[in-house]
Write an enzyme that holds these catalytic residues in place. Structure first.
Site, short mmCIF file in Angstrom:
data_model
loop_
_atom_site.label_atom_id
_atom_site.label_comp_id
_atom_site.label_asym_id
_atom_site.label_seq_id
_atom_site.Cartn_x
_atom_site.Cartn_y
_atom_site.Cartn_z
N VAL A 16 2.34 1.31 -2.84
CA VAL A 16 3.28 1.24 -4.37
C VAL A 16 2.10 1.69 -5.53
CG1 VAL A 16 4.41 -0.94 -3.65
CG2 VAL A 16 2.23 -1.26 -4.82
N ASP A 17 1.26 2.41 -5.06
CA ASP A 17 0.25 2.91 -6.06
C ASP A 17 0.45 4.22 -6.65
OD1 ASP A 17 -0.56 4.92 -3.99
OD2 ASP A 17 -1.85 3.26 -2.93
N HIS A 21 8.32 0.47 -0.30
CA HIS A 21 8.20 -0.86 -1.02
C HIS A 21 8.09 -0.75 -2.40
CE1 HIS A 21 6.08 -2.09 3.07
NE2 HIS A 21 7.34 -2.07 3.15
N ASN A 58 -5.88 6.13 12.55
CA ASN A 58 -5.89 4.72 11.97
C ASN A 58 -7.08 3.97 12.70
OD1 ASN A 58 -4.82 2.54 10.20
ND2 ASN A 58 -4.72 1.57 12.00
#
Length: 251
Positions: free
Chosen positions: A98-99, A116, A215
């Site tokens: 959400v940045d 999100h 990851n």
């Protein structure tokens, strides 16, 4: 001019919290994540608690005021994604973050699907009016512990999807379409454990996409992946994207 055209693969990038940790934003679900260190903090982003408890809202506004997300800058991984898009390769970003760092790095907003929501805006839970987070935080700094909507007096919240809220169906529908259509699907900095976002990796592989997972920790989809990269994201992702931009591996 040759009548032949070079196929440029559609690249879908699903980004999670891990892509932003080098920008100083904590990974909430990782081994040292906030939710593991302070389970009470989860209440601050849980819709039911937020809507029914004024104290939770006051604490939430203080958390937003102190958040590193709004002060963070893109890192090499965000910049590499934007660079790939500028090179002419079709890129779509599906982010769990959400940045807003993908857009700040240069990705066109229309090519970023924020599953999100965004921490850079607020919305009224009653009339749905939207405004900037910076303006709301200025009101908090001026002494409004729980600022209300200027339009209707309703409860304000960040324009993020809290626990207990549903994802925007239009955004999710578009994300599913991208996963089905892409030639390469890269999951980066995500545990691939949160649904429905995680299922997009499997959907892409099912529809013939090359699946690459970048990851630090194993994910449930590693067995489906054509390539799994464990190196630090800010180094590994630019290297992967440079290969794609150069057409290596038949891409």
């Amino acid at each position: 001019m040759s009548s032949e055209t070079t196929h440029r693969p559609l690249v879908a990038i699903l980004s999670g919290a891990g892509i932003s940790t080098d920008s100083g934003i904590p990974d909430y679900r990782g081994p040292q994540g906030l939710w593991r260190r302070d389970p009470e903090a989860e209440k601050l982003v849980t819709y039911e608690y937020y809507m029914t408890d004024p104290e939770i809202r006051r604490r939430s506004w203080l958390m937003r005021r102190d958040s590193e997300a709004l002060r963070a800058r893109p890192n090499g991984a965000h910049e590499a994604v934007a660079r790939l898009e500028r090179s002419g390769v079709p890129v779509r970003v599906i982010t769990q973050n959400v940045d807003g760092l993908h857009q700040i790095a240069g990705m066109p907003a229309r090519k970023v699907l924020e599953l999100h929501g965004t921490a850079r805006a607020v919305r009224c839970t009653h009339c749905q009016a939207r405004s900037g987070m910076a303006e709301a935080l200025e009101r908090v700094a001026a002494g409004e512990a729980d600022p209300v909507c200027r339009e209707c007096g309703g409860i304000l919240k960040s324009a993020t999807v809290m626990f207990g809220e549903s994802l925007d169906p239009d955004v999710l529908t578009e994300a599913v379409a991208v996963a089905r259509a892409c030639d390469i699907f890269i999951a980066v900095g995500t545990s691939l454990q949160v649904q429905p976002a995680a299922s997009l990796a499997g959907l892409a592989a099912e529809h013939g996409a090359r699946l690459i997972i970048v990851n630090a920790e194993p994910t449930p989809y590693d067995g489906l992946a054509d390539e799994v990269v464990r190196e630090p994201i800010s180094v590994a992702l630019p290297a992967v994207l440079e290969r794609i931009a150069g057409g290596e591996g038949g891409w």
